[in-house]
Design an enzyme around this catalytic site. Structure first.
Site, mmCIF file in Angstrom:
data_model
loop_
_atom_site.group_PDB
_atom_site.id
_atom_site.type_symbol
_atom_site.label_atom_id
_atom_site.label_comp_id
_atom_site.label_asym_id
_atom_site.label_seq_id
_atom_site.Cartn_x
_atom_site.Cartn_y
_atom_site.Cartn_z
ATOM 1 N N GLY A 11 0.798 -1.219 0.000
ATOM 2 C CA GLY A 11 0.000 0.000 0.000
ATOM 3 C C GLY A 11 0.827 1.263 0.000
ATOM 4 N N HIS A 52 23.386 8.789 -20.079
ATOM 5 C CA HIS A 52 22.525 8.004 -19.205
ATOM 6 C C HIS A 52 21.285 7.638 -20.019
ATOM 7 C CE1 HIS A 52 20.982 6.433 -15.544
ATOM 8 N NE2 HIS A 52 20.150 7.410 -15.269
ATOM 9 N N ASP A 83 24.159 9.773 -12.262
ATOM 10 C CA ASP A 83 24.007 8.479 -12.928
ATOM 11 C C ASP A 83 24.705 8.573 -14.276
ATOM 12 O OD1 ASP A 83 22.325 8.244 -10.811
ATOM 13 O OD2 ASP A 83 20.653 7.415 -11.947
ATOM 14 N N ASP A 122 28.637 6.568 -9.316
ATOM 15 C CA ASP A 122 27.467 5.684 -9.495
ATOM 16 C C ASP A 122 27.852 4.202 -9.423
ATOM 17 O OD1 ASP A 122 25.249 4.298 -10.442
ATOM 18 O OD2 ASP A 122 25.168 5.321 -12.383
ATOM 19 N N THR A 161 19.237 -1.593 -23.083
ATOM 20 C CA THR A 161 20.551 -1.464 -22.451
ATOM 21 C C THR A 161 20.393 -0.608 -21.211
ATOM 22 O OG1 THR A 161 22.845 -0.774 -22.712
ATOM 23 C CG2 THR A 161 21.203 0.523 -23.901
ATOM 24 N N SER A 162 21.205 -0.887 -20.237
ATOM 25 C CA SER A 162 21.112 -0.164 -18.976
ATOM 26 C C SER A 162 21.699 1.238 -19.113
ATOM 27 C CB SER A 162 21.869 -0.937 -17.904
ATOM 28 O OG SER A 162 22.098 -0.123 -16.773
ATOM 29 N N HIS A 180 23.472 2.554 -16.662
ATOM 30 C CA HIS A 180 24.539 2.669 -15.660
ATOM 31 C C HIS A 180 25.804 1.941 -16.101
ATOM 32 C CE1 HIS A 180 21.754 4.413 -12.716
ATOM 33 N NE2 HIS A 180 20.870 3.573 -13.232
ATOM 34 N N HIS A 236 25.085 5.705 -4.791
ATOM 35 C CA HIS A 236 24.017 5.240 -5.679
ATOM 36 C C HIS A 236 24.101 3.724 -5.865
ATOM 37 C CE1 HIS A 236 21.203 5.082 -9.025
ATOM 38 N NE2 HIS A 236 20.945 6.359 -8.873
#
Lengths: 557, 557
Positions: free
Chosen positions: B49, B142, B164, B195, B365-366, B368, B390
């Site tokens: 919740g 990023h 990031d 990061d 693709t990420s 990071h 991070h």
């Protein structure tokens, strides 16, 4: 073409484009020519009997007085191996080389009794001034210490040659000077020449630290003798093996001349300090197996190298034992796959364990930047024009594609061949012509025009042998002094084929008798006649096509 | 602890250490405090919740007058999502944000009717001067445009926060400013915060260009409707999808509020230009299937997102058809694996084809940096001190190990938790204490101390339900006005368990009658008594432990 007259700066390769090997690049402006690297290629297996291939020095010979210096990027054979041959033919006023290469070059010259005193050591901070060029350097990472990129400040902008490089953020030696590279790129690069060897390899390279970890574990864990074959020039790897052996109380016995030389050199240069770990090769027998590492040449399966002889059982100091472990801390140089697998099979036959980089990728890493690292170099230098170098054409082509992806317009990229001349002026770069060049083969210590025909002959002989027909004639008297003599090698067994050889002798004799009576005997015609008539006859009888070599000797009595 | 009195510069996190989410970092010197980023976390599934989790603003509230600015690195929710909540509690004189984030923040504020006019757009060349700090930026890559790293020039040296980032040498937008990073590193960095999200991932990241190629091929080849779910904030990916659809004559219908918002914003900001490809969602039905792409939210399997409803068959505009192809151009955020696989299963049940980044890694693709790129950042910045940020602790730990490999001494690396204070002075860095901090849960629009107990309760309720016992009493007269009322949810079926509920009512009634006669009735005691007596009774009868919630209402007549 007036080569040195314009206001443009000219760049061309005498070797290194379309091949991995015999690197030799030139940059010229007006009356100044600077040569970068002077390599050899190791001949591929089809170049029978050829030891090396050299770049063609013809152009340099003609323009000798304009050569101001030879600059060496690093000490690998495909960058320094040609120096003794070059110096024998051409006057080079000075050679600049980094530390390790300097030492290797001097050794090479003294071995060949070449008296040349002008090898000058540079480092990454050195600045060399010529009339038209200012030359500086940046430190790179490669599989040999002291590898450098070169920056030429020319009247038409900055030309950067990367030399051989990769990026390794956790190397054994110093890390590449990325900050200097970024600064060079920021100031503006007109033309970049960058190492294309691994352009077909995805991703990034494995760190040398990982290789060291893997080798370290093997040395720690294996409870028996370990035989390591690696590239003798990879001094950081040797250094690590020496240090790991010291830590694990193992001694190192060294076999193979190039390995001994490189180790000696690395100790002299201070790269390797703990030299007490290294013992004389004849002391090896007194060391327990689990306290011994044998470091040797032969990672490429070279027939006469230490490892090959060990595998054959023909090495007089090292005999294989069941608990031996052989590590190929290397990767196959293209063309050597066959000879390496031959060696591996022999090792297995003798019951020892073998690790190669195929089975355990961590036992070796390449010295050349794969795709993602090539992109990083392109982004760092952000050149206006780009010329991929140091690689086969498929590698150069891929490197060109990568450069396009990194934002360099296709029209600003030059895919050139050895001899092609790239000209840059204030505004643009373009190809302006080509020098005619040929490969020079070195057969043992003889240099020269061994040429394609010789190689082809050797290939034929390796299959079908040779048949020599020697005829003694007196040209004045138009007389044949005797029946021609027939000698063969590798053709048929002489004892079992007397009849055939007699027939061949007979045919040759008939031709000679007939021809000798003609006016104006032309030796070449005579020879051709013999070859033309004997070839189909021999093929019909034996199914072979030996080299037929008529020798006509004019005996004046 | 006197926080702001010394000559040292202090750095601490209110969120972002030990977690991926709710990033909030502070840097303070004397009477100046600058906040970097104000994120939210999306609650994990066990936080029932709860919509978001916020950083603890207590310290900032107490030191409000010292806050000089909030600087935003980029527009992801875990960096800007907390701004509306922060501004409701704390006076922030100015917010600096890059272009896309500025637009997103302003939208967020106006949606919530927060009248705040001080969001100031910065770019990579902006320089912000405070009394003790000079702040500059560097462009990074990023999964959202306009991501920046921040450089703080402090009286105790340079502190760099990467924000990031990843390195991508062939991105869709501008490439990371590696030259500026190298220059910053060259000038000397005292402390780097970098990061850590992908510190556990080997190698380098895949380029966004590759993703675009893969998506492009899918859009070109599939002869039917394509449904693409992706992160709405990945504007470059949206841009590519829009351009590819235009090239292939496909129209795009957009479903899901955040996707609509982000697209609108991307068009407003000028990232996406060809907006004619995008049609109104109610026009989608008139477009042939092979000319349509549906772009929607729900890549994380969020139950109410467009894709989940499409998969359920409960979406009133999009009904699945056998030749549909669904592409998850995304990766699962940890904690969402279950809901994503639920959605995928439903899609398969309906007979459509599904591509995820598990099956075809090129569809995502990420954003990071993996290991090798983290090394590059460390080498570029070559900081004296390092603080991985991070990330979860295992990521921070791995990042610390990487830094050691890159030559930073272990003692110069700080593995900190949210609240830990790092102090740097002229000579060194050290941890000097910790702020007490807690997570703040946001339940719908209510912010505040939802706290751990609430979450626990929700967990219990989700298993065993709740039993509410309402008693109306008149405290003055010490009278019970009626038998208590029993209400339940999620406990037992009321119709089938009248007897049980009557017995519960009876027990509660007895306790109330007995207790109400006592002097100094303590409501809490009364409630506890009911809970203590009913809990074992109910467990014995049903095997369940519902939440028992006695409500005592004092009715003064």
């Amino acid at each position: 073409m007036k080569f040195f007259d314009g206001n443009d700066t000219r760049i061309f390769a005498l070797g290194g484009l379309g091949e991995v090997g015999k690197n030799m690049y030139c940059i010229a402006h007006e009356n100044e020519l600077i040569v970068v690297d002077t390599g050899v290629s190791f001949a591929e297996e089809e170049l029978l009997g050829i030891d090396y291939v050299l770049p063609d020095y013809t152009f340099l010979k003609k323009n000798q007085q304009k050569i101001k210096a030879l600059i060496i990027t690093h000490g690998h054979e495909d960058h320094i191996g040609g120096i003794p041959f070059l110096l024998q033919e051409i006057n080079i006023p000075i050679i600049y080389a980094p530390k390790q290469a300097t030492s290797l070059i001097n050794k090479k010259l003294s071995e060949r009794n070449i008296n040349y005193k002008n090898v000058t050591c540079y480092n990454e901070d050195t600045k060399i001034k010529f009339k038209h060029f200012e030359v500086t350097f940046f430190r790179t990472t490669h599989s040999i210490p002291d590898s450098h990129g070169i920056v030429f400040n020319t009247p038409n902008g900055t030309v950067v040659m990367t030399g051989d490089f990769k990026f390794d953020w956790t190397p054994i030696g110093p890390v590449a000077d990325i900050h200097k590279m970024a600064a060079i790129g920021n100031k503006g690069v007109k033309l970049l020449l960058s190492d294309s060897t691994n352009a077909l390899v995805e991703g990034v390279s494995m760190s040398e630290s990982r290789v060291d970890e893997a080798l370290g574990e093997i040395i720690e864990r294996h409870n028996g003798r370990i035989i390591i074959a690696t590239f003798a020039s990879n001094v950081y790897r040797l250094k690590h093996i020496v240090e790991t052996c010291q830590k694990n109380n193992r001694k190192i016995a060294v076999f193979g001349r190039s390995m001994e030389n490189q180790l000696e050199n690395a100790i002299e240069c201070g790269y390797i300090k703990n030299d007490k770990v290294i013992i004389e090769s004849n002391e090896a027998k007194q060391i327990p197996n689990n306290k011994l590492v044998i470091l040797c040449t032969g990672s490429q399966g070279e027939p006469l190298a230490a490892l090959s002889r060990i595998a054959d059982g023909s090495h007089n100091q090292v005999k294989l034992m069941p608990n031996d472990l052989v590590v190929f801390s290397s990767s196959p140089i293209p063309g050597n796959a066959l000879s390496i697998s031959r060696t591996i099979n022999k090792l297995y036959l003798r019951g020892v364990e073998v690790y190669t980089n195929n089975m355990l990728s961590e036992v070796h890493t390449s010295g050349h930047a794969p795709l993602e690292e090539l992109k990083l170099m392109l982004r760092l230098m952000k050149p206006k024009y780009f010329m991929p170098y140091h690689g086969e054409f498929r590698m150069l082509k891929k490197h060109a594609d990568i450069a396009v992806e990194c934002g360099i317009p296709r029209k600003n990229i030059f895919l050139l061949e050895n001899g092609d001349i790239l000209s840059i002026d204030k505004s643009e770069a373009r190809k302006v012509g080509s020098l005619p060049i040929a490969d020079i083969y070195v057969d043992g210590s003889r240099v020269g025009n061994v040429g394609g025909i010789v190689i082809r002959d050797r290939k034929i002989m390796s299959n079908d042998g040779i048949l020599v027909i020697i005829a003694n004639i007196d040209v004045n008297k138009k007389e044949l002094l005797a029946k021609p003599t027939i000698t063969t090698r590798g053709f048929v067994l002489v004892n079992e084929n007397e009849e055939l050889l007699n027939k061949i002798q007979g045919i040759a004799y008939d031709i000679l008798k007939r021809k000798i009576k003609e006016d104006n005997i032309n030796y070449q015609d005579l020879k051709n006649e013999i070859i033309l008539e004997l070839t189909p006859f021999i093929f019909a009888k034996t199914g072979r096509r030996p080299i037929i070599l008529p020798v006509i000797m004019d005996i004046k009595r």
